[in-house]
Every structure is written in C-alpha cells, then in structure tokens.
Design an enzyme around this catalytic site. Sequence first.
Site, short mmCIF file in Angstrom:
data_model
loop_
_atom_site.label_atom_id
_atom_site.label_comp_id
_atom_site.label_asym_id
_atom_site.label_seq_id
_atom_site.Cartn_x
_atom_site.Cartn_y
_atom_site.Cartn_z
N HIS A 150 36.85 40.82 34.17
CA HIS A 150 38.08 41.23 34.84
C HIS A 150 39.30 40.95 33.98
O HIS A 150 39.37 39.93 33.29
CB HIS A 150 38.25 40.45 36.15
N ASN A 189 33.80 34.81 29.26
CA ASN A 189 34.13 35.18 30.62
C ASN A 189 33.91 34.04 31.61
O ASN A 189 34.72 33.83 32.53
CB ASN A 189 33.31 36.40 31.04
#
Length: 216
Positions: free
Chosen positions: A90, A121
């Site tokens: 994201h 991440n």
Amino acid sequence: MRSMKRIALVVVLAIQTGFSQNVPIRHTYYTAIFSESLRIPIVVKWWLTKEMVSCSQHLKRTNKFTSDPLLPRYTNLNKDYVRSGYDRGHNMPAEDNSCNEIGMKECFYYSNMCPQTPKLNRGIWKILETYTRKLARLDDSVLVWCGSVVKLGRTIGPDEVAVPDYCWKIIYIKDKEDTLAYVFPNTTTVSGNLTEFRVPVDSVEHLSRMKFVLDR
C-alpha cells in the site's frame, strides 16, 4: 529539516525514464498519479487526520485487492502479483482508512499499490505507517506524500508491473510546521530503525525527480 507552511505538489515526471502516460486519479481520501507504462503509482498524496484514526470501532482489513474503476485497463493486476515473491504494498495504508468503508474499499485499488519485498512491507515500512498515525493523533493532521522510484527496470507478471528500487515518504506535520522525509531501498535485506532512513526533502526531490514547493 525545512518546514513547509502551505504546500502544493509540483510533479515533474517526464524527465525520468519510463515516466510516460501519467494519469491523476482522485479518490475520497487519496490522490494518485498512476503510470500506465509502469503499472504503479508514482506518487500518492493524502491528508491523515486525528478523526480518521480515532473512531470508536475500527473496520477489519478487507484484503479485497481490485482494479481501479477509474482506470480499469491498466490496474487489473492481481495476476501479476500472484507467486511473484512481492507483496502488494500500500501507498496509503489500509489502517489509515479503518474508520470509513469507502476509504477502506478504495485503498485496495491497484492504483494505490506497488510491488514491495516482504522484508520492506512488513518491516520498516509498516513501522513508519504506524508512526504516521501516531503523529496524526498527537498533532491533529499530517499531509503525506508517498512514492516509488524505478531505476533498474525489474518487473513482475505478464503486465510487467515495475518493481520500485526505492520507496519514499514525506510527512508534513501541520501544527508544528515540520517535515519528515524517508527513503527505503526495496530489497530483501532492508532493516534498521527509522532514523537511519531519514533524509532531507531535497534528497527525495533529487531521487524522484519531483519538486515539493511552497504554495505561495
């Protein structure tokens, strides 16, 4: 670290290799500039407020990754990430949208994703996301720019989704008129604490070929 009182983003993208056909996309809580050629957002911008992260009952993460209805042709990318070894990273985090169903849905569009190593991440990138929400709770609102830099030309999947070599983030703390900037290598060995990755805003400008300027 220089402060930015009234900030606008001036995006100078054409000079960076592969940055063609860049499309601005506006959703409820974030605005992305998506590269049709690279299949990733070059930059995503959003305001994160205390209200957005302080509701009494937070929504569960949906994990419903899907194409962006505003750009379906270039964001139908689920097949590219399957068994790629990369996470769907994201830009604007799902947890930033945990108080709003529309925001939660829209943050899972592929216009908000880029391939990130699990080490990045799920590690230092997640730590910075958590820290950013803490700043929003303490200081009422922060303005965030998040982006990717592609240099080596690595790709995944049949659509050749570009793999960023670096992922960066700039955070403007409104009440304090202070700015934090970070650059992370998108590698399988990235580790450390946030202070090790903090850089001047000028460094992000040089790396990303973008300019962050005062809106006078």
